[in-house]
Design a protein around this motif. Structure first.
Motif, mmCIF file in Angstrom:
data_model
loop_
_atom_site.group_PDB
_atom_site.id
_atom_site.type_symbol
_atom_site.label_atom_id
_atom_site.label_comp_id
_atom_site.label_asym_id
_atom_site.label_seq_id
_atom_site.Cartn_x
_atom_site.Cartn_y
_atom_site.Cartn_z
ATOM 1 N N UNK A 63 0.810 -1.429 0.142
ATOM 2 C CA UNK A 63 0.043 -0.041 -0.030
ATOM 3 C C UNK A 63 0.701 1.437 -0.060
ATOM 4 N N UNK A 64 0.410 2.247 -0.526
ATOM 5 C CA UNK A 64 1.189 3.550 -0.611
ATOM 6 C C UNK A 64 1.025 4.108 0.859
ATOM 7 N N UNK A 65 1.943 4.850 1.049
ATOM 8 C CA UNK A 65 1.947 5.308 2.632
ATOM 9 C C UNK A 65 1.407 6.745 2.625
ATOM 10 N N UNK A 66 0.702 7.115 3.750
ATOM 11 C CA UNK A 66 0.156 8.386 4.036
ATOM 12 C C UNK A 66 0.938 9.040 4.825
ATOM 13 N N UNK A 119 0.965 5.054 23.822
ATOM 14 C CA UNK A 119 1.677 4.493 22.811
ATOM 15 C C UNK A 119 0.937 3.530 22.136
ATOM 16 N N UNK A 120 0.611 2.421 22.726
ATOM 17 C CA UNK A 120 -0.139 1.199 22.312
ATOM 18 C C UNK A 120 -1.174 1.635 21.675
ATOM 19 N N UNK A 121 -2.055 2.459 22.240
ATOM 20 C CA UNK A 121 -3.464 2.991 21.450
ATOM 21 C C UNK A 121 -3.188 3.475 20.397
ATOM 22 N N UNK A 122 -2.318 4.539 20.406
ATOM 23 C CA UNK A 122 -1.726 5.353 19.382
ATOM 24 C C UNK A 122 -1.525 4.376 18.186
ATOM 25 N N UNK A 123 -0.747 3.528 18.370
ATOM 26 C CA UNK A 123 0.116 2.611 17.334
ATOM 27 C C UNK A 123 -0.720 1.740 16.814
ATOM 28 N N UNK A 124 -1.893 1.291 17.345
ATOM 29 C CA UNK A 124 -2.746 0.116 17.000
ATOM 30 C C UNK A 124 -3.806 1.078 16.054
ATOM 31 N N UNK A 125 -4.071 2.252 16.401
ATOM 32 C CA UNK A 125 -4.837 3.157 15.406
ATOM 33 C C UNK A 125 -4.042 3.684 14.316
ATOM 34 N N UNK A 126 -2.907 4.110 14.794
ATOM 35 C CA UNK A 126 -2.238 5.148 13.681
ATOM 36 C C UNK A 126 -1.303 4.288 12.394
ATOM 37 N N UNK A 127 -0.944 3.151 12.875
ATOM 38 C CA UNK A 127 -0.077 2.219 11.787
ATOM 39 C C UNK A 127 -1.210 1.915 10.770
ATOM 40 N N UNK A 128 -2.041 1.244 11.018
ATOM 41 C CA UNK A 128 -3.092 1.266 9.752
ATOM 42 C C UNK A 128 -3.510 2.165 8.921
ATOM 43 N N UNK A 129 -3.340 3.651 9.561
ATOM 44 C CA UNK A 129 -4.033 4.702 8.873
ATOM 45 C C UNK A 129 -2.714 5.057 7.913
ATOM 46 N N UNK A 130 -1.527 4.700 8.207
ATOM 47 C CA UNK A 130 -0.405 5.003 7.433
ATOM 48 C C UNK A 130 -0.629 4.366 6.120
ATOM 49 N N UNK A 131 -1.329 3.427 6.000
ATOM 50 C CA UNK A 131 -1.481 2.457 4.840
ATOM 51 C C UNK A 131 -3.067 2.879 4.493
#
Length: 168
Positions: A63-66, A119-131
């Protein structure tokens, strides 16, 4: 595509490295007389994080990155490093109560009781949003919220039961 693979590889290596560090620190804390609290939910946390990361590899490797979300994710890594470095050898993925240890109140713990969970809450949400995977982010965020509710209750009970617990 290459940037997605590089980001996923970096996150995977980071998580594996953290497991090695956590295992070493857990052994040391237990050797100092520590005892684990809330172990019953630990395998659920590990399964959730493994499923999240495996799913990202399956669905996002090309996937392209946001870019904006990648910047947010990088900011979360700064908070992660600050949290881990503040706790040092006391950081682990488990809840360990060590007699004679005092709570950490420096670093991000001056501002937040559980910065690692932020951090964990943020990562779980944000990493998929990067894609550009908002549904994936939402589903795992909701499941993570359920698991963290159990986790934080167990940790808060350990912290209130003893003023000598480590904070993951």
């Amino acid at each position: 595509m290459i940037w997605s693979i590089l980001l996923l590889t970096a996150v995977t290596l980071e998580r594996l490295g953290e497991l090695v560090l956590a295992r070493r620190n857990t052994r040391a804390l237990l050797a100092k007389g520590g005892r684990e609290v809330g172990a019953a939910h630990y395998s659920t946390i590990v399964s959730l994080h493994a499923a999240w990361l495996i799913g990202l590899w399956l669905f996002a490797w090309n996937a392209p990155l946001e870019t904006g979300w990648v910047v947010v994710f990088a900011g979360l890594q700064v908070l992660r490093f600050w949290t881990l470095s503040t706790l040092g050898r006391r950081w682990t993925t488990r809840i360990i109560v060590v007699p004679g240890e005092t709570l950490v109140t420096t670093g991000p713990y001056r501002f937040l009781r559980h910065p690692n969970y932020v951090v964990v809450i943020g990562e779980i949400a944000v990493l998929p949003l990067c894609f550009d995977m908002p549904i994936y982010a939402l589903v795992f965020t909701l499941v993570n919220a359920l698991v963290l509710t159990i986790r934080i209750r167990a940790e808060n009970a350990a912290l209130s039961g003893s003023s000598h617990a480590q904070q993951p």
